[in-house]
Design a protein around this motif. Sequence first.
Motif, mmCIF file in Angstrom:
data_model
loop_
_atom_site.group_PDB
_atom_site.id
_atom_site.type_symbol
_atom_site.label_atom_id
_atom_site.label_comp_id
_atom_site.label_asym_id
_atom_site.label_seq_id
_atom_site.Cartn_x
_atom_site.Cartn_y
_atom_site.Cartn_z
ATOM 1 N N ALA A 1 1.087 -0.856 -0.312
ATOM 2 C CA ALA A 1 -0.150 0.196 -0.238
ATOM 3 C C ALA A 1 0.491 1.195 -0.409
ATOM 4 O O ALA A 1 0.483 2.120 -0.251
ATOM 5 C CB ALA A 1 -0.700 0.306 1.189
ATOM 6 N N GLY A 2 2.161 0.995 0.326
ATOM 7 C CA GLY A 2 2.808 2.539 0.348
ATOM 8 C C GLY A 2 3.553 2.693 0.992
ATOM 9 O O GLY A 2 3.925 3.896 1.366
ATOM 10 N N VAL A 3 3.086 2.400 2.598
ATOM 11 C CA VAL A 3 2.612 2.953 3.534
ATOM 12 C C VAL A 3 4.302 2.264 4.049
ATOM 13 O O VAL A 3 5.322 1.499 4.222
ATOM 14 C CB VAL A 3 2.138 1.790 4.711
ATOM 15 N N PRO A 4 5.275 3.396 5.018
ATOM 16 C CA PRO A 4 6.294 2.747 5.244
ATOM 17 C C PRO A 4 6.735 1.566 6.796
ATOM 18 O O PRO A 4 5.663 2.970 7.430
ATOM 19 C CB PRO A 4 7.229 4.419 5.882
ATOM 20 N N THR A 5 7.791 0.765 6.669
ATOM 21 C CA THR A 5 7.471 -0.060 7.551
ATOM 22 C C THR A 5 8.525 -0.856 7.814
ATOM 23 O O THR A 5 8.861 -1.450 8.910
ATOM 24 C CB THR A 5 6.506 -1.160 6.850
ATOM 25 N N ALA A 6 9.575 0.508 8.083
ATOM 26 C CA ALA A 6 11.126 0.717 8.870
ATOM 27 C C ALA A 6 10.848 -0.281 9.940
ATOM 28 O O ALA A 6 11.523 -1.079 10.555
ATOM 29 C CB ALA A 6 12.234 1.306 8.546
ATOM 30 N N SER A 7 9.531 0.838 10.782
ATOM 31 C CA SER A 7 10.107 0.685 12.239
ATOM 32 C C SER A 7 8.954 -0.954 12.558
ATOM 33 O O SER A 7 9.609 -1.220 13.857
ATOM 34 C CB SER A 7 9.590 1.767 12.896
ATOM 35 N N ALA A 8 8.265 -1.736 11.280
ATOM 36 C CA ALA A 8 7.458 -2.161 12.219
ATOM 37 C C ALA A 8 8.726 -3.058 12.437
ATOM 38 O O ALA A 8 8.453 -4.439 12.444
ATOM 39 C CB ALA A 8 6.269 -2.114 10.789
ATOM 40 N N GLU A 9 9.076 -3.020 10.721
ATOM 41 C CA GLU A 9 10.137 -4.266 9.988
ATOM 42 C C GLU A 9 10.752 -4.385 11.295
ATOM 43 O O GLU A 9 11.515 -5.999 11.610
ATOM 44 C CB GLU A 9 10.648 -4.370 9.500
ATOM 45 N N LEU A 10 11.896 -3.582 12.035
ATOM 46 C CA LEU A 10 12.785 -3.617 13.283
ATOM 47 C C LEU A 10 11.989 -3.876 14.273
ATOM 48 O O LEU A 10 12.439 -5.065 15.358
ATOM 49 C CB LEU A 10 13.434 -2.342 13.383
ATOM 50 N N LEU A 11 10.875 -4.147 14.877
ATOM 51 C CA LEU A 11 10.152 -4.052 16.011
ATOM 52 C C LEU A 11 10.089 -6.230 15.792
ATOM 53 O O LEU A 11 10.211 -7.120 16.674
ATOM 54 C CB LEU A 11 8.755 -3.713 15.695
ATOM 55 N N LEU A 12 9.411 -6.591 14.960
ATOM 56 C CA LEU A 12 9.193 -7.755 14.440
ATOM 57 C C LEU A 12 10.886 -8.824 13.974
ATOM 58 O O LEU A 12 10.021 -10.030 14.522
ATOM 59 C CB LEU A 12 8.449 -7.730 12.811
ATOM 60 N N LEU A 13 11.859 -7.678 13.874
ATOM 61 C CA LEU A 13 13.373 -8.805 13.843
ATOM 62 C C LEU A 13 13.173 -8.836 15.201
ATOM 63 O O LEU A 13 14.123 -10.000 15.324
ATOM 64 C CB LEU A 13 14.066 -7.953 12.860
ATOM 65 N N ARG A 14 12.534 -7.598 15.747
ATOM 66 C CA ARG A 14 13.491 -8.170 17.708
ATOM 67 C C ARG A 14 12.593 -9.022 18.374
ATOM 68 O O ARG A 14 13.160 -9.499 18.990
ATOM 69 C CB ARG A 14 13.752 -6.692 18.821
ATOM 70 N N MET A 15 11.269 -9.158 17.729
ATOM 71 C CA MET A 15 10.979 -9.804 18.284
ATOM 72 C C MET A 15 11.047 -11.386 18.097
ATOM 73 O O MET A 15 10.972 -13.134 18.669
ATOM 74 C CB MET A 15 8.995 -10.097 17.392
ATOM 75 N N GLN A 16 11.485 -11.817 17.146
ATOM 76 C CA GLN A 16 11.494 -12.715 15.883
ATOM 77 C C GLN A 16 13.081 -14.105 17.080
ATOM 78 O O GLN A 16 13.385 -14.586 17.158
ATOM 79 C CB GLN A 16 11.704 -13.116 14.604
ATOM 80 N N VAL A 17 14.333 -12.757 17.071
ATOM 81 C CA VAL A 17 15.242 -13.258 17.530
ATOM 82 C C VAL A 17 15.141 -13.517 19.187
ATOM 83 O O VAL A 17 15.445 -14.863 19.485
ATOM 84 C CB VAL A 17 16.558 -11.823 17.969
ATOM 85 N N LYS A 18 13.810 -13.079 19.217
ATOM 86 C CA LYS A 18 13.678 -13.003 21.386
ATOM 87 C C LYS A 18 12.840 -14.277 21.165
ATOM 88 O O LYS A 18 13.445 -15.262 22.118
ATOM 89 C CB LYS A 18 12.368 -12.022 22.162
#
Length: 62
Positions: A18-35
Amino acid sequence: MRVQSGRQRKEILQLQRAGVPTASAELLLLRMQVKIDQLCIKREELKKDLPAQRRVLGGRKW
């Protein structure tokens, strides 16, 4: 937990389309996956330390 993170990954992909910036959401998801990965490793280590307990479903507790 992995199912939930998979759903969130799909939502992020929809936002990207949809063209919405998702950089912060991707970083949060990455931290969640690492945890999640760390917790899974810890769980497996704890399983090794415990003696194997055999249980019968619906069995009596004497």
